[in-house]
Design a protein around this motif. Structure first.
Motif, short mmCIF file in Angstrom:
data_model
loop_
_atom_site.label_atom_id
_atom_site.label_comp_id
_atom_site.label_asym_id
_atom_site.label_seq_id
_atom_site.Cartn_x
_atom_site.Cartn_y
_atom_site.Cartn_z
N GLN A 192 -2.66 3.92 -3.00
CA GLN A 192 -3.63 3.65 -4.05
C GLN A 192 -5.06 3.46 -3.52
OE1 GLN A 192 -1.05 1.76 -3.11
NE2 GLN A 192 -1.27 -0.39 -3.69
N SER A 193 -5.21 3.13 -2.24
CA SER A 193 -6.55 2.88 -1.69
C SER A 193 -7.20 4.12 -1.09
CB SER A 193 -6.46 1.80 -0.59
OG SER A 193 -5.90 0.62 -1.10
N SER A 238 -1.58 -1.28 -13.94
CA SER A 238 -2.26 -0.67 -12.81
C SER A 238 -3.76 -0.63 -13.08
CB SER A 238 -1.74 0.76 -12.59
OG SER A 238 -2.54 1.44 -11.64
N LEU A 276 -5.69 1.47 -11.79
CA LEU A 276 -6.11 2.84 -11.55
C LEU A 276 -6.20 3.61 -12.87
CD1 LEU A 276 -3.74 3.56 -8.54
CD2 LEU A 276 -6.14 2.91 -8.43
N GLU A 277 -7.01 4.65 -12.88
CA GLU A 277 -7.14 5.52 -14.04
C GLU A 277 -6.17 6.68 -13.88
OE1 GLU A 277 -10.43 8.39 -16.25
OE2 GLU A 277 -11.12 6.80 -14.91
N TRP A 278 -5.04 6.59 -14.56
CA TRP A 278 -3.99 7.61 -14.43
C TRP A 278 -4.14 8.69 -15.48
CZ3 TRP A 278 -0.49 7.88 -10.54
CH2 TRP A 278 -0.31 6.74 -9.73
N GLU A 306 0.84 -1.20 0.00
CA GLU A 306 0.00 0.00 0.00
C GLU A 306 0.88 1.25 0.00
OE1 GLU A 306 -2.74 2.54 -0.36
OE2 GLU A 306 -3.50 0.49 -0.06
N HIS A 362 -6.93 7.64 -2.32
CA HIS A 362 -7.05 8.86 -3.11
C HIS A 362 -8.20 8.74 -4.10
CE1 HIS A 362 -2.92 9.19 -1.56
NE2 HIS A 362 -3.04 10.49 -1.76
N HIS A 363 -8.71 9.89 -4.52
CA HIS A 363 -9.80 9.91 -5.49
C HIS A 363 -9.30 9.99 -6.92
CE1 HIS A 363 -11.66 11.91 -1.83
NE2 HIS A 363 -12.42 10.85 -2.01
N GLU A 364 -8.16 10.63 -7.13
CA GLU A 364 -7.62 10.85 -8.47
C GLU A 364 -6.13 10.55 -8.47
OE1 GLU A 364 -8.78 14.82 -9.85
OE2 GLU A 364 -10.33 14.77 -8.30
N PHE A 365 -5.62 10.16 -9.66
CA PHE A 365 -4.22 9.75 -9.77
C PHE A 365 -3.59 10.41 -11.00
CE2 PHE A 365 -6.46 6.64 -7.33
CZ PHE A 365 -5.58 6.30 -6.32
#
Length: 378
Positions: A146-147, A169, A171-173, A143, A149-152
């Protein structure tokens, strides 16, 4: 809305003007946007209380010099969990900080500097990645924010491209360029003597696994193919401002190959000194840790952004970022010694044009206000 800039690496390195300059560019951009901005700096306590006080006092001086609002959080004892109630607030009263947290707010969390539970008190939490190869790798192992935050957002410009080999990943980067405040950082005249410089750490303790191995990510390893460059381009000085002990045998080894090695703490102790040092060079020559090149991360350095804004061309290796830059960018990307020699000769013989291209690129792509508008969506 209050915008907080979360940072955990500026105050603790009080002689690192280049390090301090990174979040400073963000704050200056927020200031240009006329936002209610607060620099939120985490400083974990060490066993040396006197050194901690020196770090706090140095940080306060720097922020006052620029007229920036801040709250330094001194955490004693140091811990991975960040609890506001257990940290001393310097520069802003805890009540005032709480009042701002009670209203509309966003946190630009540089390199996951601010951790839970305090992190969870922010209304909009934006992860801002400054080192994609290590962040993406370690996110597959443990960790690192990534768990929570709202935005990356990442400076890995090539993230998501077909040739990018970063660990996958979920996540939406979104991507952004390294920031430099082109309003305060202005182009400078050509220096009297020809010189290429770079600044950094010769050794590097970080690690990522590539094809079952942990490659050497140090500048020492990255520069190995280019060690004969000073002899190839004798009309210029090649200088390395590297953090080496005075008795390190690397200094003698590099000197024998024609490199000048100096102590970065002597020439870049403050953000202003860092800027002056870069202004005294014709441009930058540097090699990049191999994983950014082989993984095609699209990484570019904050230091390169400063060179460009000052009108200094940059010679470096391509991490996949070249395709995101204008055709005339002030960059010269190289893959080997011969190409580095050609690029250095071009910079020396066509400096005026490349300097203009560098400055134009800084204003068009790296400007702090432009990138902050993109990240914040304003």
């Amino acid at each position: 809305m209050t915008v907080f800039l979360g940072c955990g690496f500026a105050a603790k390195y009080r002689h690192g003007g280049g390090v301090f300059s990174v979040p400073l560019q963000w704050m200056l951009g927020l200031q240009r946007l006329k936002l209610d901005a607060v620099w939120l700096e985490l400083l974990p306590a060490t066993s040396d209380a006197r050194a901690d006080r020196a770090c706090i006092e140095s940080f306060q001086r720097r922020l006052r010099e620029h007229g920036l609002r801040y709250c330094l959080l001194h955490q004693s004892p140091a811990a991975d969990a960040h609890d506001l109630g257990q940290m001393r607030c310097v520069g802003m009263r805890r009540r005032e900080l709480r009042d701002r947290l009670a209203g509309p707010n966003a946190l630009l969390n540089l390199s996951n500097s601010i951790h839970p539970p305090f992190l969870l008190e922010f209304e909009r939490r934006i992860f801002c990645d400054l080192d994609p190869s290590e962040i993406f790798y370690w996110m597959t192992k443990l960790e690192v924010g990534q768990s929570h935050h709202h935005e990356f957002h990442t400076i890995g410009l090539n993230v998501g491209a077909s040739d990018c080999r970063l660990p996958l990943s979920p996540l939406e980067w979104k991507t952004f360029f390294p920031l430099v405040d082109t309003k305060s950082v202005r182009p400078q005249p050509r220096p009297r003597s020809a010189k290429f410089i770079t600044i950094g750490q010769w050794y590097w303790g970080g690690g990522v696994e590539v094809d079952g191995k942990f490659p050497d990510l140090s500048k020492k390893f990255a520069f190995a193919p280019y060690l004969d460059l000073p002899k190839r381009v004798p009309e210029a000085t090649f200088e390395l401002a590297m953090n080496l002990n005075a008795d390190d045998p690397e200094i003698a080894r590099l000197s024998e190959r024609g490199w000048r090695v100096i102590d970065p703490h002597r020439v870049t102790r403050t953000p202003n000194a860092y800027r002056r040092y870069i202004s005294g060079a014709s441009g930058e020559f540097t090699a990049i840790k191999g994983v950014d090149v082989s993984w095609r991360t699209g990484w570019l350095s904050d230091r390169a952004a400063m060179f460009l804004a000052l009108g200094r061309p940059v010679i470096t290796e391509d991490t996949g970022a070249a395709g995101f830059l204008p055709a005339q960018s002030g960059f010269r990307f190289v893959q080997n010694l011969a190409e580095a020699e050609t690029a250095a000769e071009e910079v020396l013989h066509n400096w005026d044009q490349l300097a203009r291209e560098a400055r134009d690129c800084a204003m068009g792509a790296f400007d702090s206000e432009k990138n902050l508008r993109k990240i914040l969506g304003i």
